[in-house]
Design an enzyme around this catalytic site. Structure first.
Site, short mmCIF file in Angstrom:
data_model
loop_
_atom_site.label_atom_id
_atom_site.label_comp_id
_atom_site.label_asym_id
_atom_site.label_seq_id
_atom_site.Cartn_x
_atom_site.Cartn_y
_atom_site.Cartn_z
N MET A 80 36.24 41.13 37.55
CA MET A 80 35.76 41.74 38.79
C MET A 80 34.26 41.97 38.74
O MET A 80 33.61 41.81 37.71
CB MET A 80 36.50 43.05 39.02
N HIS A 81 33.70 42.33 39.90
CA HIS A 81 32.32 42.80 40.07
C HIS A 81 31.26 41.72 39.92
O HIS A 81 30.07 42.00 40.04
CB HIS A 81 31.97 43.94 39.10
N ASP A 240 41.29 41.19 38.17
CA ASP A 240 42.15 41.25 36.98
C ASP A 240 42.57 42.66 36.60
O ASP A 240 43.72 42.89 36.23
CB ASP A 240 41.49 40.54 35.80
#
Length: 506
Positions: A80-81, A240
Site C-alpha cells: 500500500m501507499h 495487502d
C-alpha cells in the site's frame, strides 16, 4: 474443466500468484522475487516494470501447473501507499516511491496543518497523514521534482498499476484508496475538499470501486503479456495489509490478526467506522462494502529479525537462518533475562509516528547470550503489537483470539509469545500462510458470485495450529511490558539528537 480463481499480490520483495478452487483449496502458487532501491537514507523506490516482470513469471508458473482450469476471475493485491506516477500516455515518470519511504515528513505535516489540524483531518479522512502515505508523496514530488510533476496525470498504487497493464483501466478500490490519506473512509469516497485545499488536482486520483466490484477485464495486450484468457474479469482487490485479514478469516469483530512480515501489523475488523481518538490506529475501508478495518502498523517486525541475522552473519555466523535464530531464542526464557529490545530500526509508524525513532537493546549485561538477544528481538516485536492493542481499546476493539500470519507466524515460539502476552489463544490458518494473494483470490470469487459476500468466503478458511496462553510466562511479559512502554518516551529526544547530520555516512 475445474473452475479456479487467481490472486496476484505485488509485494515489496516479490510477486506471488495463487490459484484456488471454488471451495478455497490452493491449487498452485509461485513467487517471483525482485529487489528495491535505496538511493538515499530513508528512501525506498522500485521500478514498476519489476512488478510486471514478477507478475508474468508468477502467473505463468501457476497457470502452467493447472493448464485445464477455467479461470473465473482475477483479484489483485499489493503493497500500500506507493506512488506510481504516470504521464498522459500512461508511461511511468520515475521509480515508484514505496510505503516505507520516509522522505515526506514535512509534506505530511503541512497537509495536516492545511486540513485545520489533526482533529480536523481525522474528521475528513478518519486517519492521520502519516509519513509514507501517498498524499504526502504527491506533495513531495510537487515541491522537489516540479518538472516531472508538471507532466503528472495519473497516480496509482502498485496493484493498480498492474491492473492498468492487465486491463487498460485506470482504477482503484476503497482499501488501497484509504491508505493514500486523501480518502474519506467513513463515506468511502475521495476527500475532495481536502485534496483541493492542499493543492492537488483531484483528476490525478483514479475512480474508486468497492473491492469486490469488477473494475476491468483482461485486454488483448494483457492476455498476450500474461498468457491469460482475454475478457477475464478483474476484481478491485485490496491493499495487502487489509485484504490479508480475510485470508485469515478475520472479517467480524472479536478477533485480531497479527502479521509478521517485513512490517508488523495488528488488525481487527469493524462493522462500523470508529476512528482512533488520536489517529495512531489507522481506520480503512475493508474489502466488504459494510466492513471497516482498524490496524496498527510497525515498520519493523520480520525486518528486525532480518537485521539481527545479517549482523550476526557479519560477525562470522554464516549459517544463521531464521530457524537457527529461533532455536537460539528458545535457549533463553520469557523476558530474555531482563533484556528489552525496541524494534524501531527504520523509524516507526505505530504506536509512535516518528521517523526519527531508533532501535535499542536496553538492559544488556555481561551474562546475556546470543540466545537472549535473539529472544529479545522476537519479544520486542510482540511488545509493539501489545502497544497497539492498548491504543485499540478506546475504539471498542477487543480480541478473544489472535490469528497469526506472515512469515514470522511459522515460528511456534513467536506465536507462543503472542499467546502469553495477550493472554489468549493464537491460531494459524491455511489461507493466512498464503498471504494477501489468497485474500485477493477470495475477493475475486465474491466478485463473480462464487460466494455471496466476504463473510461467506472467509468460512472456507481452515485452522492449522493453535497455541494456548501460559499464565506464568504471561505475568513475566506483562511486567516487562510496563517497563517497555516507558522506554520510548524516555529515549525519544536522544533518538532525535542522534539523527543530527554530523552522524551521517561520510
Amino acid at each position: 474443466m475445474p473452475s479456479a480463481l487467481l490472486g496476484i499480490d505485488i509485494g515489496t520483495s516479490g510477486c506471488k500468484a495463487l490459484l484456488i478452487s471454488t471451495d478455497g483449496e490452493v491449487l498452485a502458487a509461485h513467487t517471483a522475487h525482485y529487489g528495491l532501491a535505496q538511493p538515499r537514507p530513508g528512501w525506498t523506490e522500485q521500478d514498476p516494470q519489476s512488478w510486471v516482470d514478477g507478475a508474468r513469471e508468477a502467473v505463468t508458473a501457476v497457470m502452467r501447473q493447472c493448464p485445464d482450469s477455467e479461470l473465473l476471475c482475477i483479484g489483485l493485491s499489493g503493497q500500500m501507499h506507493g506512488l506510481t506516477p504516470l504521464d498522459q500516455d500512461r508511461q511511468v515518470l520515475r521509480p515508484a516511491i514505496l510505503w516505507n519511504d520516509q522522505r515526506n515528513a514535512a509534506e505530511a505535516a503541512d497537509i495536516t496543518e492545511q486540513a485545520g489540524g489533526l482533529q480536523a483531518l481525522l474528521a475528513q479522512t478518519g486517519n492521520r497523514m502519516l509519513v509514507g502515505y501517498t498524499g504526502g508523496k504527491i506533495l513531495w514530488m510537487q515541491r522537489h521534482e516540479p518538472d516531472l510533476y508538471r507532466r503528472l496525470r495519473y497516480v496509482l498504487n502498485p496493484k493498480d498499476y498492474l491492473r492498468l497493464v492487465l486491463t487498460g483501466e485506470v482504477a482503484t478500490e476503497v482499501s488501497d484508496a484509504s491508505g493514500t490519506g486523501l480518502f474519506n473512509t467513513m463515506k468511502r469516497s475521495w476527500a475532495s475538499s481536502l485534496i483541493e485545499r492542499v493543492g492537488i488536482d483531484p483528476a490525478l486520483l483514479p475512480p474508486c470501486f468497492e473491492s469486490h466490484e469488477i473494475s476491468g477485464r483482461v485486454s488483448a495486450s494483457g492476455a498476450a503479456l500474461f498468457g491469460l484468457p482475454p475478457g477475464t474479469p478483474v476484481a478491485g482487490g485490496g491493499g495487502d495489509s487489509v485484504i490479508q485479514t480475510i485470508g485469515s478469516g478475520v472479517i467480524s469483530p472479536g478477533e485480531l490478526q497479527t502479521t509478521i512480515g517485513t512490517a508488523g501489523i495488528l488488525a481487527a475488523a469493524l462493522d462500523a467506522p470508529s476512528p482512533s481518538p488520536d489517529g495512531r490506529i489507522q481506520m480503512f475501508c475493508n474489502v466488504g462494502p459494510s466492513k471497516w478495518h482498524a490496524m496498527g502498523v510497525s515498520l519493523n517486525a520480520g525486518g528486525a529479525m532480518g537485521w539481527f541475522r545479517s549482523v550476526m552473519r557479519g560477525l562470522g555466523h554464516d549459517a544463521l537462518d531464521f530457524d537457527t535464530v529461533v532455536a537460539a531464542a528458545e535457549t533463553s526464557q520469557p523476558g530474555a533475562r531482563g533484556l528489552l529490545f525496541l524494534p524501531y530500526l527504520n523509524g516507526e509508524r505505530c504506536p509512535h509516528p516518528d521517523p526519527d525513532a531508533r532501535g535499542a537493546f536496553v538492559g544488556l549485561t555481561a551474562r546475556h547470550t546470543a540466545g537472549d538477544l535473539a529472544r529479545g528481538v522476537m519479544e520486542g516485536v510482540v511488545h509493539a503489537f501489545y502497544d497497539m492493542r492498548t491504543l485499540m481499546q478506546p475504539m471498542g476493539i477487543s480480541g478473544r483470539l489472535i490469528k497469526a500470519s506472515g512469515g514470522g507466524a511459522r515460528s511456534a515460539l513467536w506465536r507462543q509469545i503472542q499467546a502469553d502476552l495477550f493472554d489468549c489463544d493464537v491460531v494459524t490458518t491455511e489461507g493466512a500462510a498464503e498471504g494477501a494473494a489468497f485474500g485477493a483470490a477470495l475477493v475475486a470469487g465474491v466478485g463473480v458470485g462464487v460466494w455471496k459476500d466476504v463473510v461467506e468466503a472467509s468460512a472456507t478458511i481452515r485452522e492449522l495450529t493453535r497455541e494456548h496462553a501460559d499464565g506464568a510466562a504471561g505475568a513475566v511479559y506483562r511486567k516487562a511490558h510496563t517497563i517497555y512502554r516507558g522506554l520510548y518516551p524516555a529515549l525519544s529526544e536522544s533518538f532525535c539528537a542522534l539523527n543530527d547530520p554530523v552522524f551521517a555516512d561520510r
